[in-house]
Design an enzyme around this catalytic site. Structure first.
Site, short mmCIF file in Angstrom:
data_model
loop_
_atom_site.label_atom_id
_atom_site.label_comp_id
_atom_site.label_asym_id
_atom_site.label_seq_id
_atom_site.Cartn_x
_atom_site.Cartn_y
_atom_site.Cartn_z
N GLU A 15 -5.22 -4.61 -2.51
CA GLU A 15 -3.94 -5.09 -3.00
C GLU A 15 -2.82 -4.75 -2.03
OE1 GLU A 15 -4.73 -4.95 -7.77
OE2 GLU A 15 -3.58 -3.34 -6.88
N CYS A 53 4.03 -2.72 0.91
CA CYS A 53 3.11 -1.59 0.74
C CYS A 53 1.71 -2.14 0.97
CB CYS A 53 3.28 -1.04 -0.68
SG CYS A 53 2.15 0.31 -1.06
N CYS A 101 -11.01 4.30 -1.62
CA CYS A 101 -10.60 5.52 -0.91
C CYS A 101 -11.65 6.59 -1.15
CB CYS A 101 -9.24 5.99 -1.43
SG CYS A 101 -8.54 7.37 -0.47
N CYS A 135 -8.74 12.04 -5.06
CA CYS A 135 -7.66 12.74 -5.78
C CYS A 135 -7.73 12.33 -7.26
CB CYS A 135 -6.30 12.38 -5.19
SG CYS A 135 -6.17 12.76 -3.42
N CYS A 162 -5.26 9.73 -8.98
CA CYS A 162 -5.03 8.44 -8.33
C CYS A 162 -6.11 7.44 -8.71
CB CYS A 162 -5.00 8.64 -6.81
SG CYS A 162 -4.91 7.11 -5.87
N CYS A 165 2.71 3.34 -7.22
CA CYS A 165 1.83 4.22 -6.45
C CYS A 165 0.61 4.64 -7.23
CB CYS A 165 2.56 5.49 -6.06
SG CYS A 165 4.29 5.47 -6.37
N1 SAH Z 1 -4.02 8.08 0.87
C1 SAH Z 1 -2.64 8.12 1.23
C2 SAH Z 1 -1.85 6.87 0.88
C3 SAH Z 1 -2.04 6.21 -0.44
S1 SAH Z 1 -1.23 6.68 -1.90
C4 SAH Z 1 -1.98 9.33 0.62
O1 SAH Z 1 -2.56 9.93 -0.27
O2 SAH Z 1 -0.90 9.68 1.06
C5 SAH Z 1 0.49 6.70 -1.72
C6 SAH Z 1 1.13 7.82 -2.54
O3 SAH Z 1 0.99 7.62 -3.96
C7 SAH Z 1 0.49 9.18 -2.26
O4 SAH Z 1 1.49 10.14 -2.11
C8 SAH Z 1 -0.31 9.42 -3.51
O5 SAH Z 1 -0.60 10.77 -3.69
C9 SAH Z 1 0.59 8.83 -4.57
N2 SAH Z 1 -0.09 8.60 -5.85
C10 SAH Z 1 -1.39 8.32 -6.06
N3 SAH Z 1 -1.64 8.18 -7.36
C11 SAH Z 1 -0.48 8.37 -7.99
C12 SAH Z 1 -0.10 8.34 -9.38
N4 SAH Z 1 -1.00 8.09 -10.33
N5 SAH Z 1 1.19 8.58 -9.68
C13 SAH Z 1 2.10 8.81 -8.70
N6 SAH Z 1 1.81 8.85 -7.40
C14 SAH Z 1 0.53 8.65 -7.04
#
Ligand code: SAH
Length: 378
Positions: free
Chosen positions: A120, A133, A140, A144, A147, A371
């Site tokens: 996406e 974005c 991935c 985490c 996420c 995000c």
């Molecule tokens: N893998 C990279 C980029 C992708 S995510 C990274 O982790 O930086 C972009 C941002 O969104 C990251 O800071 C990630 O931690 C955050 N993110 C992921 N899931 C989220 C959620 N459920 N709520 C808020 N931020 C989130």
């Protein structure tokens, strides 16, 4: 065959707490003009039996004019168009769905790639800028737990052109006046869609070059308007520092202490908070660019006063800016966003340490475009 009939390729889900640094090799997307440096384009055109200047013409049509129909290449003889188009512009992605909100100024596109993998991208138009974005991987491997992408696992790395095409698609919509607000241009790109950009290093760096090379070699965006966001792969951050690119580095910290970060960002078991921040400060000193510290505020998990205090202490006096993101809960998640009063207190504590802090706007939330929500879940 219709791309939508293709099966989705296998996705590998790391076991809890485990990571996938190496993306599975699952065949290569077809080569596209945007995969090639200007010199390689010239070489490829020459191999094709044509004079090198044809490469510059193709670059101009793709990166500068944003044309995707060879009938609109007036300076290329009609007899050559079809073959050149087939050779340098294979179809890499097909839109499956576009969802919009904010009166059409936020647009999320779900793409199906040549092998059925789904990614996406999101376009966000603001009064003063347009940010795309983009995804750097299908899925991935960083696992985490808060996420959505992390939960789904890793399918494969995207090619350079698959990354660039996400931006070009947005640029075309804007140029054609399809986004409310009149014709416009993409000004900013954030690697905050699906995937860990630093785990797909070469394709991401090459994509940054395509995006920032002056037209017609590239899209001509300013390096300062590109943000690469990472969980903190220290050797890759060091490599990025050595590239001497002027891009913004964002580090997804989410906890100031190793105990909690080990859980929220499992790569922390490999590179600790101190090492990640050390690499970030080296980046900041070398590039003179403020590092963005991403911190998703999760109620009663990482939003306590003592954690705000510890974060303030670690960041005080550094070339850093904190971007607080109210957690966007993933389906079935036991976690949720912080209470407003805890968020306010967190902000005030950081400010008391002189650390610049903003709370990120949560654009696109109602279309799951915010995000961590880019799960491409059907
Ligand atoms: N893998 C990279 C980029 C992708 S995510 C990274 O982790 O930086 C972009 C941002 O969104 C990251 O800071 C990630 O931690 C955050 N993110 C992921 N899931 C989220 C959620 N459920 N709520 C808020 N931020 C989130």
């Amino acid at each position: 065959m219709n791309a939508q009939d293709l099966p989705t390729p296998t996705t590998t889900r790391p076991a809890p707490g485990k990571l996938l640094f190496e993306a599975p090799r699952r065949g290569k997307p077809p080569r596209h003009l945007a995969d090639l440096s200007p010199a390689d384009r010239k070489r490829a055109v020459t191999e094709f039996g044509l004079p090198g200047f044809r490469a510059a013409q193709l670059s101009k049509h793709y990166f500068e004019r944003l044309v995707d129909d060879p009938a609109e290449w007036p300076d290329v003889p009609a007899a050559l168009r079809e073959q050149l188009y087939k050779t340098f512009f294979p179809r890499l992605m097909t839109p499956v769905r576009e969802i919009t909100c904010d009166g059409g100024t936020t647009r999320k596109t779900l793409w199906r790639l040549y092998d059925g993998a789904l990614v996406e991208s999101v376009l966000m138009r603001y009064p003063d800028r347009v940010t795309m974005c983009v995804s750097s991987q299908a899925g991935c491997g960083m696992n985490c737990p808060f996420c959505a992408t992390g939960q789904a696992g890793l399918t494969r790395n995207l090619s350079t052109a698959e990354i660039v095409e996400q931006v070009v698609a947005g640029a075309r919509e804007l140029a054609r006046g399809e986004v409310p607000g009149g014709p416009g241009r993409v000004s900013n790109v954030v690697f905050m869609g699906m995937g860990e950009p630093m785990a797909n290093y070469k394709a991401v760096i090459d994509a940054v070059r395509r995006l920032t090379d002056p037209a017609p070699d590239g899209l001509g965006l300013s390096q300062r308007h590109i943000t690469v966001s990472t969980v903190g792969l220290v050797p890759a951050i060091e490599k990025l520092t050595a590239e001497r690119l002027n891009v913004t580095l964002a580090v997804s910290l989410h906890a100031p202490d190793d105990e909690l970060r080990d859980e929220l960002v499992p790569v922390n078991t490999r590179w600790k908070v101190g090492e990640v921040l050390g690499a970030a400060w080296d980046y900041a000193h070398t590039t003179k660019r403020r590092v963005s510290i991403e911190y998703a505020l999760i109620r009663d998990i990482n939003d306590q006063a003592w954690r705000a205090d510890l974060l303030g202490k670690r960041l005080r006096g550094k070339l850093a800016h904190v971007n607080l993101i109210p957690l966007n809960p993933t389906p079935g998640s036991k976690w949720t966003a912080s209470r407003p009063e805890d968020e306010d207190a967190f902000v005030r504590t950081l400010e008391a340490y002189g650390v610049p802090v903003t709370v990120r706007d949560t654009r696109g939330r109602e279309i799951d475009g915010a995000c961590g929500q880019l799960a491409a879940a059907g």
